[in-house]
Design a protein around this motif. Structure first.
Motif, PDB file in Angstrom:
ATOM      1  N   PRO A  41       0.809  -1.225   0.000  1.00  0.00           N
ATOM      2  CA  PRO A  41       0.000   0.000   0.000  1.00  0.00           C
ATOM      3  C   PRO A  41       0.841   1.274   0.000  1.00  0.00           C
ATOM      4  N   VAL A  42       2.010   1.231   0.631  1.00  0.00           N
ATOM      5  CA  VAL A  42       2.821   2.459   0.673  1.00  0.00           C
ATOM      6  C   VAL A  42       3.214   2.927  -0.735  1.00  0.00           C
ATOM      7  N   ASP A  43       3.277   2.002  -1.691  1.00  0.00           N
ATOM      8  CA  ASP A  43       3.688   2.393  -3.055  1.00  0.00           C
ATOM      9  C   ASP A  43       2.649   3.315  -3.695  1.00  0.00           C
ATOM     10  N   TRP A  44       1.344   2.917  -3.595  1.00  0.00           N
ATOM     11  CA  TRP A  44       0.325   3.809  -4.188  1.00  0.00           C
ATOM     12  C   TRP A  44       0.062   5.012  -3.295  1.00  0.00           C
ATOM     13  N   LYS A  45       0.370   4.884  -2.006  1.00  0.00           N
ATOM     14  CA  LYS A  45       0.245   6.065  -1.140  1.00  0.00           C
ATOM     15  C   LYS A  45       1.323   7.094  -1.503  1.00  0.00           C
ATOM     16  N   ILE A  46       2.540   6.650  -1.756  1.00  0.00           N
ATOM     17  CA  ILE A  46       3.617   7.571  -2.187  1.00  0.00           C
ATOM     18  C   ILE A  46       3.212   8.219  -3.507  1.00  0.00           C
ATOM     19  N   LEU A 126       8.993  -7.441   8.807  1.00  0.00           N
ATOM     20  CA  LEU A 126       9.688  -6.450   9.652  1.00  0.00           C
ATOM     21  C   LEU A 126       8.685  -5.564  10.384  1.00  0.00           C
ATOM     22  N   THR A 127       7.618  -5.154   9.686  1.00  0.00           N
ATOM     23  CA  THR A 127       6.598  -4.320  10.331  1.00  0.00           C
ATOM     24  C   THR A 127       5.975  -5.074  11.503  1.00  0.00           C
ATOM     25  N   ALA A 128       5.608  -6.323  11.249  1.00  0.00           N
ATOM     26  CA  ALA A 128       4.982  -7.131  12.311  1.00  0.00           C
ATOM     27  C   ALA A 128       5.954  -7.329  13.474  1.00  0.00           C
ATOM     28  N   GLY A 172     -10.938 -11.080  10.011  1.00  0.00           N
ATOM     29  CA  GLY A 172     -11.027 -10.931   8.563  1.00  0.00           C
ATOM     30  C   GLY A 172     -12.475 -11.114   8.155  1.00  0.00           C
ATOM     31  N   SER A 173     -12.725 -11.176   6.841  1.00  0.00           N
ATOM     32  CA  SER A 173     -14.083 -11.456   6.391  1.00  0.00           C
ATOM     33  C   SER A 173     -14.220 -12.954   6.146  1.00  0.00           C
ATOM     34  N   ALA A 174     -15.479 -13.400   6.001  1.00  0.00           N
ATOM     35  CA  ALA A 174     -15.764 -14.836   5.929  1.00  0.00           C
ATOM     36  C   ALA A 174     -14.944 -15.537   4.848  1.00  0.00           C
ATOM     37  N   ARG A 175     -14.753 -14.872   3.710  1.00  0.00           N
ATOM     38  CA  ARG A 175     -14.049 -15.555   2.618  1.00  0.00           C
ATOM     39  C   ARG A 175     -12.597 -15.867   2.994  1.00  0.00           C
ATOM     40  N   ASN A 176     -12.072 -15.202   4.022  1.00  0.00           N
ATOM     41  CA  ASN A 176     -10.683 -15.441   4.434  1.00  0.00           C
ATOM     42  C   ASN A 176     -10.569 -16.257   5.722  1.00  0.00           C
ATOM     43  N   ASP A 208      -2.917  -3.491  15.008  1.00  0.00           N
ATOM     44  CA  ASP A 208      -3.911  -2.939  14.092  1.00  0.00           C
ATOM     45  C   ASP A 208      -3.264  -2.470  12.792  1.00  0.00           C
ATOM     46  N   THR A 209      -3.750  -2.997  11.683  1.00  0.00           N
ATOM     47  CA  THR A 209      -3.311  -2.482  10.378  1.00  0.00           C
ATOM     48  C   THR A 209      -4.521  -2.047   9.549  1.00  0.00           C
ATOM     49  N   VAL A 210      -5.582  -1.641  10.250  1.00  0.00           N
ATOM     50  CA  VAL A 210      -6.774  -1.127   9.567  1.00  0.00           C
ATOM     51  C   VAL A 210      -6.920   0.377   9.806  1.00  0.00           C
ATOM     52  N   GLY A 211      -6.804   0.772  11.068  1.00  0.00           N
ATOM     53  CA  GLY A 211      -6.929   2.198  11.410  1.00  0.00           C
ATOM     54  C   GLY A 211      -8.377   2.643  11.532  1.00  0.00           C
ATOM     55  N   ARG A 248       2.746   3.582  17.537  1.00  0.00           N
ATOM     56  CA  ARG A 248       2.647   3.403  16.092  1.00  0.00           C
ATOM     57  C   ARG A 248       3.990   2.894  15.587  1.00  0.00           C
ATOM     58  N   VAL A 249       3.934   1.868  14.746  1.00  0.00           N
ATOM     59  CA  VAL A 249       5.161   1.341  14.162  1.00  0.00           C
ATOM     60  C   VAL A 249       5.483   2.098  12.880  1.00  0.00           C
ATOM     61  N   TYR A 250       6.743   2.381  12.668  1.00  0.00           N
ATOM     62  CA  TYR A 250       7.251   2.914  11.398  1.00  0.00           C
ATOM     63  C   TYR A 250       8.327   1.914  10.969  1.00  0.00           C
ATOM     64  N   CYS A 251       7.991   1.084  10.021  1.00  0.00           N
ATOM     65  CA  CYS A 251       8.910   0.002   9.650  1.00  0.00           C
ATOM     66  C   CYS A 251      10.260   0.545   9.180  1.00  0.00           C
ATOM     67  N   LYS A 252      11.320  -0.003   9.753  1.00  0.00           N
ATOM     68  CA  LYS A 252      12.673   0.423   9.388  1.00  0.00           C
ATOM     69  C   LYS A 252      13.476  -0.802   8.937  1.00  0.00           C
ATOM     70  N   LEU A 289      -4.614  -3.172  -8.083  1.00  0.00           N
ATOM     71  CA  LEU A 289      -5.096  -4.279  -7.247  1.00  0.00           C
ATOM     72  C   LEU A 289      -4.832  -4.000  -5.772  1.00  0.00           C
ATOM     73  N   SER A 290      -3.636  -3.537  -5.459  1.00  0.00           N
ATOM     74  CA  SER A 290      -3.290  -3.244  -4.062  1.00  0.00           C
ATOM     75  C   SER A 290      -4.211  -2.175  -3.492  1.00  0.00           C
ATOM     76  N   GLU A 291      -4.453  -1.155  -4.302  1.00  0.00           N
ATOM     77  CA  GLU A 291      -5.284  -0.032  -3.846  1.00  0.00           C
ATOM     78  C   GLU A 291      -6.728  -0.485  -3.595  1.00  0.00           C
ATOM     79  N   ARG A 294      -8.306  -5.563  -1.234  1.00  0.00           N
ATOM     80  CA  ARG A 294      -8.918  -6.869  -1.010  1.00  0.00           C
ATOM     81  C   ARG A 294      -7.912  -8.006  -1.163  1.00  0.00           C
ATOM     82  N   THR A 295      -6.651  -7.696  -1.306  1.00  0.00           N
ATOM     83  CA  THR A 295      -5.654  -8.741  -1.555  1.00  0.00           C
ATOM     84  C   THR A 295      -5.514  -9.670  -0.358  1.00  0.00           C
ATOM     85  N   ARG A 296      -5.473 -10.963  -0.636  1.00  0.00           N
ATOM     86  CA  ARG A 296      -5.166 -11.951   0.396  1.00  0.00           C
ATOM     87  C   ARG A 296      -3.664 -12.226   0.297  1.00  0.00           C
TER      88      ARG A 296
HETATM   89  N1  LIG Z   1       3.574   1.996   9.481  1.00  0.00           N
HETATM   90  C1  LIG Z   1       4.261   1.116   8.782  1.00  0.00           C
HETATM   91  O1  LIG Z   1       5.488   1.004   8.897  1.00  0.00           O
HETATM   92  C2  LIG Z   1       3.514   0.220   7.814  1.00  0.00           C
HETATM   93  C3  LIG Z   1       4.184  -0.883   7.238  1.00  0.00           C
HETATM   94  C4  LIG Z   1       3.452  -1.734   6.404  1.00  0.00           C
HETATM   95  C5  LIG Z   1       2.112  -1.475   6.143  1.00  0.00           C
HETATM   96  N2  LIG Z   1       1.534  -0.379   6.704  1.00  0.00           N
HETATM   97  C6  LIG Z   1       0.100  -0.104   6.442  1.00  0.00           C
HETATM   98  O2  LIG Z   1      -0.667  -1.167   6.969  1.00  0.00           O
HETATM   99  C7  LIG Z   1      -1.865  -1.298   6.211  1.00  0.00           C
HETATM  100  C8  LIG Z   1      -2.069  -2.758   5.850  1.00  0.00           C
HETATM  101  O3  LIG Z   1      -1.065  -3.146   4.936  1.00  0.00           O
HETATM  102  P1  LIG Z   1      -1.181  -4.575   4.210  1.00  0.00           P
HETATM  103  O4  LIG Z   1      -0.071  -4.668   3.242  1.00  0.00           O
HETATM  104  O5  LIG Z   1      -1.364  -5.669   5.203  1.00  0.00           O
HETATM  105  O6  LIG Z   1      -2.588  -4.335   3.450  1.00  0.00           O
HETATM  106  P2  LIG Z   1      -3.288  -5.191   2.365  1.00  0.00           P
HETATM  107  O7  LIG Z   1      -2.490  -6.415   2.101  1.00  0.00           O
HETATM  108  O8  LIG Z   1      -3.601  -4.314   1.219  1.00  0.00           O
HETATM  109  O9  LIG Z   1      -4.663  -5.592   3.094  1.00  0.00           O
HETATM  110  C9  LIG Z   1      -5.658  -6.198   2.328  1.00  0.00           C
HETATM  111  C10 LIG Z   1      -6.537  -7.055   3.246  1.00  0.00           C
HETATM  112  O10 LIG Z   1      -7.234  -6.198   4.158  1.00  0.00           O
HETATM  113  C11 LIG Z   1      -8.443  -6.833   4.522  1.00  0.00           C
HETATM  114  N3  LIG Z   1      -9.330  -5.821   5.074  1.00  0.00           N
HETATM  115  C12 LIG Z   1      -9.845  -4.750   4.424  1.00  0.00           C
HETATM  116  N4  LIG Z   1     -10.615  -4.021   5.275  1.00  0.00           N
HETATM  117  C13 LIG Z   1     -10.562  -4.657   6.484  1.00  0.00           C
HETATM  118  C14 LIG Z   1     -11.146  -4.412   7.767  1.00  0.00           C
HETATM  119  N5  LIG Z   1     -11.944  -3.345   7.968  1.00  0.00           N
HETATM  120  N6  LIG Z   1     -10.876  -5.255   8.774  1.00  0.00           N
HETATM  121  C15 LIG Z   1     -10.082  -6.331   8.590  1.00  0.00           C
HETATM  122  N7  LIG Z   1      -9.494  -6.622   7.396  1.00  0.00           N
HETATM  123  C16 LIG Z   1      -9.734  -5.800   6.364  1.00  0.00           C
HETATM  124  C17 LIG Z   1      -8.918  -7.391   3.191  1.00  0.00           C
HETATM  125  O11 LIG Z   1      -9.716  -8.509   3.423  1.00  0.00           O
HETATM  126  P3  LIG Z   1     -11.292  -8.501   2.985  1.00  0.00           P
HETATM  127  O12 LIG Z   1     -11.312  -8.260   1.519  1.00  0.00           O
HETATM  128  O13 LIG Z   1     -11.758  -9.851   3.383  1.00  0.00           O
HETATM  129  O14 LIG Z   1     -11.930  -7.413   3.781  1.00  0.00           O
HETATM  130  C18 LIG Z   1      -7.604  -7.811   2.496  1.00  0.00           C
HETATM  131  O15 LIG Z   1      -7.337  -9.186   2.631  1.00  0.00           O
HETATM  132  C19 LIG Z   1      -1.730  -0.347   5.007  1.00  0.00           C
HETATM  133  O16 LIG Z   1      -2.444   0.831   5.269  1.00  0.00           O
HETATM  134  C20 LIG Z   1      -0.232  -0.052   4.959  1.00  0.00           C
HETATM  135  O17 LIG Z   1       0.079   1.174   4.358  1.00  0.00           O
HETATM  136  C21 LIG Z   1       2.192   0.464   7.530  1.00  0.00           C
END
Ligand SMILES: NC(=O)c1ccc[n+]([C@@H]2O[C@H](COP(=O)([O-])OP(=O)(O)OC[C@H]3O[C@@H](n4cnc5c(N)ncnc54)[C@H](OP(=O)(O)O)[C@@H]3O)[C@@H](O)[C@H]2O)c1
Length: 305
Positions: A41-46, A126-128, A172-176, A208-211, A248-252, A289-291, A294-296
């Motif tokens: 996601p950071v790529d399309w955010k940049i 690394l983020t996790a 997650g949602s049911a499909r996952n 939390d990675t939803v916000g 808040r994590v800032y991945c390094k 697709l990333s934007e 819905r990516t699994r």
């Molecule tokens: N601060 C940092 O250093 C840092 C580092 C990495 C990532 N991030 C941020 O973390 C976020 C997640 O990144 P990612 O790469 O894991 O994203 P991602 O791969 O694009 O996440 C997609 C997944 O999110 C699920 N999803 C969507 N809405 C949801 C909700 N309300 N509750 C639970 N799941 C939901 C979707 O499942 P469904 O289709 O089933 O809903 C899909 O499987 C992004 O905003 C990214 O920019 C921050």
């Protein structure tokens, strides 16, 4: 060489697949022949303007996560030689046939995974790691909730937390559901069917990675003294309101952690799920697709076959 660049901020129309000069490594740097690059996601955010807020200057070469083979080493590089297979995160320029990395930010690629798999690991793992272990101090036996367990970060977070002995609730949602349970989650919450704060409680840690509203409601699932770490939200004064810790994590880049992550991968305890592989030339489709959100697991660009 082929590369991906933006000259302005905006939607996918600003993304250009171009011929560029091959970069030259300076002291302490290496030149990587990129085999695969993770899309995040950071790529399309940049692309959309985050680059400006981060102080990056245009043109920006996109791509921050790669796996490949060292082609050239700069002065003073130790620990790597030409021909080594490596993986890691880099500041920019990963969507290209060749990319520069600081040697101190890289690690050798896990021997048992291919470049596509390896490119899907570094940023998410690394983020996790930094969120759960460095900031939240998650430890053996503790209860963890991962709010987005099917995405690129959360799906690796679940596996790392399980490997460390935590009790993990995945959301997650049911499909996952089957996917999230297959990652090792002990329990599953369907965020579309249930208010998760009604069923999840006494958590030691929430990652939390939803916000947004999910971040706000996640506080209600923590025990007193628990810790909420987010990769998305910007915490305010919630810690005192709820009697918990928040960060808040800032991945390094971190080569030592990447080496530990490699060990988990080599032991079969950590595997990235790659949902989609596209050629580098299809970068716009990958970003689209990333934007979509819905990516699994991960989207990966294949650069060299
Ligand atoms: N601060 C940092 O250093 C840092 C580092 C990495 C990532 N991030 C941020 O973390 C976020 C997640 O990144 P990612 O790469 O894991 O994203 P991602 O791969 O694009 O996440 C997609 C997944 O999110 C699920 N999803 C969507 N809405 C949801 C909700 N309300 N509750 C639970 N799941 C939901 C979707 O499942 P469904 O289709 O089933 O809903 C899909 O499987 C992004 O905003 C990214 O920019 C921050």
């Amino acid at each position: 060489m082929k590369a991906v660049v933006i000259d302005a901020y905006g939607n996918n129309d600003v993304v250009r697949y171009i011929d560029a000069d091959c970069p030259i490594p300076r002291a302490s740097e290496v030149l990587i022949k990129v085999h695969a690059a993770g899309v995040n996601p950071v790529d399309w955010k940049i692309r959309g303007g985050l680059g400006q807020r981060l102080g990056m200057s245009l043109p920006i070469h996109l791509g921050g996560e790669v796996a490949g083979i060292i082609e050239e080493v700069g002065d003073g590089v130790s620990g790597f030689k030409v021909g080594d297979a490596v993986y890691g995160i880099i500041p920019m320029g990963g969507f290209a046939e060749y990319a520069i990395a600081s040697a101190g930010d890289l690690a050798h690629k896990p021997f048992n995974v291919d470049f596509i798999q390896a490119a899907a690991l570094p940023l998410g793992a690394l983020t996790a790691w930094q969120a759960m272990f460095d900031l939240a101090k998650l430890s053996n036996g503790q209860r963890l909730l991962v709010t987005n367990s099917s995405g690129g970060v959360g799906s690796l977070a679940i596996q790392l937390a399980k490997a460390m002995g935590a009790h993990v609730t995945g959301m997650g949602s049911a499909r996952n559901e089957a996917y999230i349970l297959s990652l090792g989650a002990d329990e599953f919450i369907d965020y579309r069917q249930q208010r998760f704060e009604d069923v999840a409680h006494d958590m030691d840690v929430v990652f939390d990675t939803v916000g947004g509203e999910t971040f706000d409601r996640a506080f209600l699932t923590l025990r007193k003294g628990g810790f909420l770490v987010t990769a998305v939200a910007f915490p305010q004064d919630e810690a005192s309101t709820f009697g918990v810790g928040v960060g808040r994590v800032y991945c390094k880049p971190n080569a030592e952690q990447l080496a530990s992550i490699r060990a988990f991968a080599e032991a079969g305890k950590l595997k990235a799920h790659v949902a989609t592989v596209l050629p580098l030339a299809s970068v716009k489709e990958a970003l689209y697709l990333s934007e979509g959100g819905r990516t699994r697991g991960k989207i990966v660009l294949q650069v060299t076959s």
